[in-house]
Enzyme design. Structure first.
Site, PDB file in Angstrom:
ATOM      1  CB  THR A 130      -0.908   0.023   1.258  1.00 33.07           C
ATOM      2  OG1 THR A 130      -1.402   1.351   1.475  1.00 33.07           O
ATOM      3  CG2 THR A 130      -0.158  -0.389   2.520  1.00 33.07           C
ATOM      4  CD  GLU A 132      -2.137   5.215   4.653  1.00 38.59           C
ATOM      5  OE1 GLU A 132      -1.911   5.381   5.850  1.00 38.59           O
ATOM      6  OE2 GLU A 132      -2.456   6.157   3.906  1.00 38.59           O
ATOM      7  CE1 TYR A 154      -3.873  -1.685   6.007  1.00 34.91           C
ATOM      8  CE2 TYR A 154      -2.796   0.302   5.186  1.00 34.91           C
ATOM      9  CZ  TYR A 154      -3.460  -0.887   4.953  1.00 34.91           C
ATOM     10  OH  TYR A 154      -3.694  -1.297   3.658  1.00 34.91           O
ATOM     11  CE  LYS A 158      -2.048  -4.410   4.149  1.00 30.33           C
ATOM     12  NZ  LYS A 158      -2.414  -5.438   3.177  1.00 30.33           N
TER      13      LYS A 158
HETATM   14  P1  NDP Z   1     -11.415  -4.733   2.646  1.00 26.99           P
HETATM   15  O1  NDP Z   1     -11.297  -4.149   4.003  1.00 26.99           O
HETATM   16  O2  NDP Z   1     -12.593  -4.413   1.811  1.00 26.99           O
HETATM   17  O3  NDP Z   1     -11.331  -6.343   2.754  1.00 26.99           O
HETATM   18  C1  NDP Z   1     -10.482  -6.960   3.675  1.00 26.99           C
HETATM   19  C2  NDP Z   1     -10.698  -8.454   3.634  1.00 26.99           C
HETATM   20  O4  NDP Z   1      -9.804  -9.080   4.554  1.00 26.99           O
HETATM   21  C3  NDP Z   1     -12.107  -8.908   4.021  1.00 26.99           C
HETATM   22  O5  NDP Z   1     -12.506  -9.938   3.156  1.00 26.99           O
HETATM   23  C4  NDP Z   1     -11.909  -9.468   5.426  1.00 26.99           C
HETATM   24  O6  NDP Z   1     -12.795 -10.492   5.747  1.00 26.99           O
HETATM   25  C5  NDP Z   1     -10.505 -10.060   5.284  1.00 26.99           C
HETATM   26  N1  NDP Z   1      -9.860 -10.316   6.578  1.00 26.99           N
HETATM   27  C6  NDP Z   1      -9.639  -9.428   7.572  1.00 26.99           C
HETATM   28  N2  NDP Z   1      -9.016 -10.032   8.593  1.00 26.99           N
HETATM   29  C7  NDP Z   1      -8.847 -11.340   8.248  1.00 26.99           C
HETATM   30  C8  NDP Z   1      -8.278 -12.464   8.882  1.00 26.99           C
HETATM   31  N3  NDP Z   1      -7.774 -12.404  10.124  1.00 26.99           N
HETATM   32  N4  NDP Z   1      -8.269 -13.648   8.227  1.00 26.99           N
HETATM   33  C9  NDP Z   1      -8.798 -13.744   7.004  1.00 26.99           C
HETATM   34  N5  NDP Z   1      -9.383 -12.711   6.347  1.00 26.99           N
HETATM   35  C10 NDP Z   1      -9.390 -11.519   6.959  1.00 26.99           C
HETATM   36  O7  NDP Z   1     -10.068  -4.348   1.858  1.00 26.99           O
HETATM   37  P2  NDP Z   1      -9.859  -3.974   0.309  1.00 26.99           P
HETATM   38  O8  NDP Z   1     -10.535  -4.976  -0.537  1.00 26.99           O
HETATM   39  O9  NDP Z   1     -10.119  -2.531   0.114  1.00 26.99           O
HETATM   40  O10 NDP Z   1      -8.275  -4.145   0.182  1.00 26.99           O
HETATM   41  C11 NDP Z   1      -7.687  -5.405  -0.134  1.00 26.99           C
HETATM   42  C12 NDP Z   1      -6.251  -5.419   0.354  1.00 26.99           C
HETATM   43  O11 NDP Z   1      -5.514  -4.388  -0.283  1.00 26.99           O
HETATM   44  C13 NDP Z   1      -6.064  -5.174   1.852  1.00 26.99           C
HETATM   45  O12 NDP Z   1      -4.972  -5.956   2.270  1.00 26.99           O
HETATM   46  C14 NDP Z   1      -5.726  -3.704   1.955  1.00 26.99           C
HETATM   47  O13 NDP Z   1      -4.963  -3.449   3.109  1.00 26.99           O
HETATM   48  C15 NDP Z   1      -4.925  -3.528   0.682  1.00 26.99           C
HETATM   49  N6  NDP Z   1      -4.956  -2.207   0.078  1.00 26.99           N
HETATM   50  C16 NDP Z   1      -6.157  -1.620  -0.221  1.00 26.99           C
HETATM   51  C17 NDP Z   1      -6.190  -0.413  -0.878  1.00 26.99           C
HETATM   52  C18 NDP Z   1      -7.468   0.261  -1.208  1.00 26.99           C
HETATM   53  O14 NDP Z   1      -7.432   1.457  -1.558  1.00 26.99           O
HETATM   54  N7  NDP Z   1      -8.600  -0.427  -1.191  1.00 26.99           N
HETATM   55  C19 NDP Z   1      -4.931   0.264  -1.289  1.00 26.99           C
HETATM   56  C20 NDP Z   1      -3.723  -0.471  -0.957  1.00 26.99           C
HETATM   57  C21 NDP Z   1      -3.764  -1.666  -0.308  1.00 26.99           C
HETATM   58  P3  NDP Z   1     -14.117 -10.279   6.659  1.00 26.99           P
HETATM   59  O15 NDP Z   1     -15.226 -10.076   5.668  1.00 26.99           O
HETATM   60  O16 NDP Z   1     -14.195 -11.545   7.406  1.00 26.99           O
HETATM   61  O17 NDP Z   1     -13.862  -9.076   7.529  1.00 26.99           O
HETATM   62  P1  GDR Z   2      -6.791   5.691   3.786  1.00 26.67           P
HETATM   63  O1  GDR Z   2      -8.330   5.820   3.372  1.00 26.67           O
HETATM   64  O2  GDR Z   2      -6.562   5.966   5.214  1.00 26.67           O
HETATM   65  O3  GDR Z   2      -6.013   6.497   2.792  1.00 26.67           O
HETATM   66  O4  GDR Z   2      -6.527   4.138   3.585  1.00 26.67           O
HETATM   67  P2  GDR Z   2      -9.539   6.612   4.012  1.00 26.67           P
HETATM   68  O5  GDR Z   2     -10.565   6.717   2.952  1.00 26.67           O
HETATM   69  O6  GDR Z   2      -9.954   6.043   5.332  1.00 26.67           O
HETATM   70  O7  GDR Z   2      -8.917   8.073   4.327  1.00 26.67           O
HETATM   71  C1  GDR Z   2      -8.391   8.899   3.293  1.00 26.67           C
HETATM   72  C2  GDR Z   2      -8.107  10.287   3.847  1.00 26.67           C
HETATM   73  O8  GDR Z   2      -9.343  10.942   4.132  1.00 26.67           O
HETATM   74  C3  GDR Z   2      -9.227  11.602   5.396  1.00 26.67           C
HETATM   75  N1  GDR Z   2     -10.566  11.744   5.985  1.00 26.67           N
HETATM   76  C4  GDR Z   2     -11.364  10.755   6.382  1.00 26.67           C
HETATM   77  N2  GDR Z   2     -11.210   9.425   6.330  1.00 26.67           N
HETATM   78  C5  GDR Z   2     -12.233   8.653   6.787  1.00 26.67           C
HETATM   79  N3  GDR Z   2     -12.137   7.334   6.717  1.00 26.67           N
HETATM   80  N4  GDR Z   2     -13.376   9.192   7.299  1.00 26.67           N
HETATM   81  C6  GDR Z   2     -13.559  10.539   7.391  1.00 26.67           C
HETATM   82  O9  GDR Z   2     -14.589  10.998   7.859  1.00 26.67           O
HETATM   83  C7  GDR Z   2     -12.503  11.355   6.891  1.00 26.67           C
HETATM   84  N5  GDR Z   2     -12.350  12.698   6.793  1.00 26.67           N
HETATM   85  C8  GDR Z   2     -11.168  12.918   6.241  1.00 26.67           C
HETATM   86  C9  GDR Z   2      -8.312  10.703   6.203  1.00 26.67           C
HETATM   87  O10 GDR Z   2      -7.772  11.413   7.323  1.00 26.67           O
HETATM   88  C10 GDR Z   2      -7.295  10.308   5.149  1.00 26.67           C
HETATM   89  O11 GDR Z   2      -6.299  11.281   5.064  1.00 26.67           O
HETATM   90  C11 GDR Z   2      -7.070   3.414   2.480  1.00 26.67           C
HETATM   91  C12 GDR Z   2      -7.309   1.978   2.948  1.00 26.67           C
HETATM   92  O12 GDR Z   2      -7.992   1.286   1.928  1.00 26.67           O
HETATM   93  C13 GDR Z   2      -5.992   1.280   3.226  1.00 26.67           C
HETATM   94  O13 GDR Z   2      -6.246  -0.102   3.492  1.00 26.67           O
HETATM   95  C14 GDR Z   2      -5.108   1.410   1.989  1.00 26.67           C
HETATM   96  O14 GDR Z   2      -3.874   0.785   2.210  1.00 26.67           O
HETATM   97  C15 GDR Z   2      -4.907   2.876   1.635  1.00 26.67           C
HETATM   98  O15 GDR Z   2      -6.182   3.453   1.388  1.00 26.67           O
HETATM   99  C16 GDR Z   2      -4.055   3.068   0.384  1.00 26.67           C
END
Ligand code: NDP
Ligand code: GDR
Length: 341
Positions: A130, A132, A154, A158
């Site tokens: 990520t 992050e 987090y 990662k």
């Molecule tokens: P979500 O939060 O939507 O999905 C996370 C998944 O992980 C869910 O299916 C959850 O299952 C599962 N999970 C959590 N804990 C466990 C565990 N202990 N054992 C098995 N499964 C588990 O994430 P995204 O789809 O958005 O992201 C996918 C991956 O990419 C993540 O690793 C995230 O950190 C990473 N990522 C995401 C980005 C984004 O912008 N979306 C950007 C960069 C990286 P359950 O339904 O049981 O909770």
């Molecule tokens: P992020 O996503 O932390 O970048 O992680 P998120 O959408 O939570 O926050 C993005 C930015 O928005 C600001 N923010 C808020 N965020 C949330 N959630 N709720 C609010 O009300 C709000 N107001 C402002 C945050 O401070 C932050 O700066 C996501 C996740 O999917 C991670 O798992 C992944 O790795 C990274 O994106 C890339």
């Protein structure tokens, strides 16, 4: 005639946003898709049902905190590719439950890599890294060579899984790749993430709800893409002859405030920003009501102020590029939320 053996993918985190889109893509490519699933008392398959693929997937009872079930699953299903998408993925929660977050996000990847190593099977591995990890950025834009400076449990967790993926590749020759993905969103995004929170709440307000959208730091900037585009990059990484690490991003950055502006404009709500600092708010010009306000509780102990990625390496080696512009993403999310929120 030569027949190609059907590829078998194991996706951890199939119930999440990316798991659903990746499963859809791999099913289209005729993979046999297994998804891991933790037991739960509530419905988890909403996203898979929404894409109408829930019945096309085989499910394995699986938790990344448990080693034996990972070994057994690999032994039983013989995957050709493992996509490790499972994580505790919400940054604020990682400050509240740092130890569990680290166990899942760091050791979870290590458990899979160990299981692959022990199994001696020829399995390709994808790790969901990520942006992050860049955190308090030391270069603009960020590339695969930018030094890391994570700003949350987090991000730190990662970073471990990123490096252990590289270490297993270098130590044992495992085809293990790490995708450094910048924020990607979709109608299937979890409701706690800022984009989905904005689109779902503003869609309800547009439909007459009296609620107020309460957000935190609206000045934070992110490089937002569409999840459907990004899962294709994951797949491409595992089709390469050699494993590697790739930044996946759009190369554009926008603030949360700009995201709110784009949403309000698409919804044709006439509005104005008022106030400063914690008193910043959005007022609906017609109803005179405050529809967006700042709530201190959504600020983080340490913030990532600005992310913007340079995806040139992915473009060059994977022939991947982002297709969906932010304006289009906002439209896709709002059209969905106007119907379902
Ligand atoms: P979500 O939060 O939507 O999905 C996370 C998944 O992980 C869910 O299916 C959850 O299952 C599962 N999970 C959590 N804990 C466990 C565990 N202990 N054992 C098995 N499964 C588990 O994430 P995204 O789809 O958005 O992201 C996918 C991956 O990419 C993540 O690793 C995230 O950190 C990473 N990522 C995401 C980005 C984004 O912008 N979306 C950007 C960069 C990286 P359950 O339904 O049981 O909770
Ligand atoms: P992020 O996503 O932390 O970048 O992680 P998120 O959408 O939570 O926050 C993005 C930015 O928005 C600001 N923010 C808020 N965020 C949330 N959630 N709720 C609010 O009300 C709000 N107001 C402002 C945050 O401070 C932050 O700066 C996501 C996740 O999917 C991670 O798992 C992944 O790795 C990274 O994106 C890339």
């Amino acid at each position: 005639m030569m027949t190609m053996k059907r590829k078998v993918a194991l996706i951890t985190g199939i119930t999440g946003q990316d798991g659903a889109y990746l499963a859809q893509l791999l099913l289209k490519k005729n993979y046999k898709v297994y998804g891991t699933c933790r037991r739960s008392t509530s419905e988890k398959f909403t996203s898979l049902k929404h894409l109408n693929i829930d019945k096309k997937i085989s499910y394995c009872d699986f938790d990344l905190l448990e080693f034996s079930n990972i070994l057994e699953t690999i032994d039983k299903i013989n995957p050709t590719e493992i996509y490790n998408l499972a994580a505790q993925s919400f940054v604020p929660t990682s400050f509240n439950v740092p130890i569990v977050t680290t166990d899942i996000n760091s050791l979870g990847a290590l458990r899979i890599l160990e299981a692959i190593r022990i199994s001696k099977k020829n399995i390709k591995f994808y790790q969901a890294s990520t942006s992050e990890m860049f955190g308090k950025v030391t270069q603009i834009p960020q590339t695969e060579k930018t030094p890391f400076y994570p700003r949350s449990p987090y991000g730190v967790a990662k970073l471990y899984s990123h490096w252990i993926t590289i270490n297993y590749r270098e130590s044992y020759g495992i085809h293990a790749s790490s995708g450094i993905l910048f924020n990607h969103e979709s109608p299937l995004r979890g409701r706690e993430f800022v984009t989905k929170k904005v689109t779902s709440t503003l869609a309800r307000i547009k439909k007459g709800s009296n609620e107020v959208l309460e957000v935190g730091n609206v000045l934070a900037k992110r490089d937002w893409g569409f999840a459907g585009d990004y899962v294709d990059a994951m797949y491409r990484m595992l089709q390469q002859k050699n494993p590697d690490d790739y930044v996946i991003a759009t190369g554009k950055t926008h603030s949360v405030k700009e995201f709110i502006d784009l949403s309000l404009k698409y919804l044709k709500i006439q509005y104005k920003w008022a106030g400063k600092g914690l008193n910043t708010r959005v007022i609906d010009i017609n109803s005179k009501k405050t529809i967006v306000s700042i709530n201190k509780s959504f600020f983080r102990p340490a913030e990532v102020d600005l992310l913007i990625g340079n995806p040139m390496k992915a473009r060059r080696n994977l022939k991947w590029k982002p297709r969906t512009k932010l304006k289009e993403l906002v439209k896709i999310m709002l059209d969905h939320d106007l119907e379902y929120s």
